[in-house]
Design an enzyme around this catalytic site. Structure first.
Site, mmCIF file in Angstrom:
data_model
loop_
_atom_site.group_PDB
_atom_site.id
_atom_site.type_symbol
_atom_site.label_atom_id
_atom_site.label_comp_id
_atom_site.label_asym_id
_atom_site.label_seq_id
_atom_site.Cartn_x
_atom_site.Cartn_y
_atom_site.Cartn_z
ATOM 1 N N ALA B 114 -124.003 -62.669 2.315
ATOM 2 C CA ALA B 114 -123.968 -63.430 3.572
ATOM 3 C C ALA B 114 -122.741 -63.032 4.407
ATOM 4 C CB ALA B 114 -123.930 -64.919 3.268
ATOM 5 N N PRO B 115 -122.860 -62.990 5.733
ATOM 6 C CA PRO B 115 -124.002 -63.423 6.538
ATOM 7 C C PRO B 115 -125.119 -62.396 6.703
ATOM 8 C CG PRO B 115 -122.181 -62.836 7.965
ATOM 9 C CD PRO B 115 -121.676 -62.672 6.564
ATOM 10 N N GLY B 116 -125.025 -61.228 6.100
ATOM 11 C CA GLY B 116 -126.216 -60.392 6.009
ATOM 12 C C GLY B 116 -126.251 -59.121 6.830
ATOM 13 N N CYS B 232 -112.497 -55.944 4.509
ATOM 14 C CA CYS B 232 -111.918 -55.794 5.850
ATOM 15 C C CYS B 232 -110.467 -56.258 5.797
ATOM 16 C CB CYS B 232 -112.730 -56.562 6.897
ATOM 17 S SG CYS B 232 -112.943 -58.299 6.535
#
Lengths: 165, 304
Positions: B114-116, B232
């Site tokens: 998620a979020p995908g 990230c």
């Protein structure tokens, strides 16, 4: 938890999509159908699919295609986005003015060449989603939360030259 | 693991090349990138399709489905977005799926999906042939994942909600993507984040979780299966230290990353800790090199 639809259910699903929307049965031949509490899901066939369902707790598989209602099946907007391009029956094409009304979930009063019941609504060749056609009036069946971003911000082209801003 | 308390980016001065340029890039607003959804439209048709509708899109060299969207506006509030013709995604966030290079008919695991964005990208690259098991344990984020699946038509995604580190070992996958929870320093350009105040405990907790997730992802790979580990963040504690742990234990080897975007190699050491020498094959992406957010990618192959 999801379970595989039985052979009889699968035949019924294929027959419904074919009879109501003219989606050819062969288009659906390479998919499996799964049953949740009230939802039928569509997922591409894979040799690994059985094993995954046996070994994992699956929350959802592929795309929700149909919801079971008291009066029968109702196609989902996601399902029609996925398969609607193959449809040949009960497809309604909107003009620019009708598009704006449809996206605001307003009523569109016009006689369309379609049978009463659930229809596929298109604009400019793209499938917008599911509508309910009552013979002379069309009502959007697209879930409100999916339309919310469009309502919150008007569709201003991002290109400033195009928008004139 | 470096137990030094992070204070902004200053601690990275020695490891980020052209550090002043890096700081300058952080002050600039990030470019908006979108991914053409090739499940609905082919890459060649996408630019004229968008231009006809008033959008200014520019192709990105090196990643054919990526486009830079110019001008002002909310790209998440357009009819074309609603119809699933594109997905908004950081350019560097599109690299993991490209590097993992999933093939049609394979079974892929995205352990923290998620979020995908990355999971749907995997399905897109596989043309919905095969399966992508998209796992995440955060309910609200899973709902967003599902909405992206529906909108983009990523029908080959199977959603599960296990704690990643407890994902069952009973199914083995050809490839896996692990983009675990991280301090997200790389997304600073989107607006200051609480990471600048991240404490030692939080950093330790993240590192522990990331290691556990990486080990579980390796557990469920087929022999010789490959894995992309990405974050990230710039923090070596969450990048090289995590991957080095798996390499040192002999569980995996590192594969070279070949990608036409400028990047720096992974670090060999940090704050007195030496990492596995193969870590130089990993890639660090900085915003003054690629106009997106900061990213780290390592490509691993499971050892038998």
């Amino acid at each position: 938890l999801l379970t595989f639809a039985s052979e009889i259910e699968t035949r019924e699903i294929v027959a419904y999509m074919s009879e109501r929307f003219g989606i050819p049965a062969e288009t659906l031949a390479d998919f499996s159908f799964l049953r949740g509490k009230r939802t039928i899901w569509i997922v591409p066939d894979s040799p690994e699919l059985d094993g995954i369902f046996q070994e994992l707790r699956v929350e959802s598989a592929g795309i929700p295609l149909l919801r079971e209602m008291t009066a029968g099946w109702k196609p989902t907007t996601a399902g029609l986005h996925f398969l609607g391009q193959k449809a040949t029956r009960n497809v309604i094409e909107l003009n620019d003015e009708e598009l704006a009304t449809f996206l605001k979930r307003g009523l569109i009063r016009r006689v369309f060449p379609a049978e009463r019941g659930y229809v596929i609504v298109r604009y400019n060749g793209s499938v917008l989603g599911c509508g309910f056609y009552g013979g002379d009036v069309l009502r959007s069946q697209i879930p409100e939360e999916r339309l919310r971003p469009l309502k919150r911000k008007p569709q201003v082209p991002i290109n400033p030259l195009a928008s004139g801003s | 693991v470096n137990h030094q308390r992070p204070r902004g980016f200053e601690r990275y001065r020695e490891i980020i090349p052209d550090y002043e340029d890096f700081l300058e890039a952080l002050r600039q607003p990030p470019a908006v990138f979108i991914r053409a959804n090739t499940l609905k439209i082919d890459v060649e048709s996408f630019p004229p399709f968008m231009r006809e509708r008033g959008y200014d899109v520019e192709p990105v060299r090196g990643l054919k489905e990526a486009f830079c969207l110019k001008g002002k506006g909310n790209p998440g509030a357009t009819l074309e977005y609603f119809l699933g013709y594109y997905h908004i995604q950081g350019l560097t966030s599109m690299l993991p799926a490209r590097i993992l290079n999933p093939q049609p008919d394979e079974t892929i695991l995205d352990l923290c999906a998620a979020p995908g964005g990355k999971a749907t990208h995997l399905a897109q690259r596989m043309r919905n042939r095969g399966l992508v098991v998209a796992n995440d344990n955060q309910g609200s984020r899973v709902n967003i994942l599902r909405s992206h699946i529906d909108r983009l038509g990523a029908s080959s995604l199977i959603v599960c909600r296990y704690n990643g580190q407890d994902f069952p070992r009973r199914v083995l996958f050809h490839r896996a993507l692990l983009d675990p929870p991280c301090s997200a320093e790389g997304t600073y350009r989107l607006g200051p984040r609480p990471f600048l105040r991240i404490g030692l405990t939080a950093m330790e907790r993240l590192n522990k979780l990331q290691r556990a997730l990486l080990h579980r992802a390796l557990d469920v790979l087929k022999p010789e299966g490959t894995l992309v580990y990405s974050t990230c963040t710039y923090a070596p504690e969450e990048n090289e230290a995590v991957v080095s742990d798996a390499l040192m234990q002999g569980r995996a080897e590192l594969l070279p990353i070949s990608i036409p975007f400028p990047h720096a190699p992974g670090l060999n050491s940090w704050a007195g800790e030496r990492f596995h020498p193969e870590l130089i094959k990993a890639a660090r992406f900085y915003p003054h090199h690629v106009n997106s957010w900061g990213f780290f990618i390592a490509h691993l192959r499971k050892r038998n």
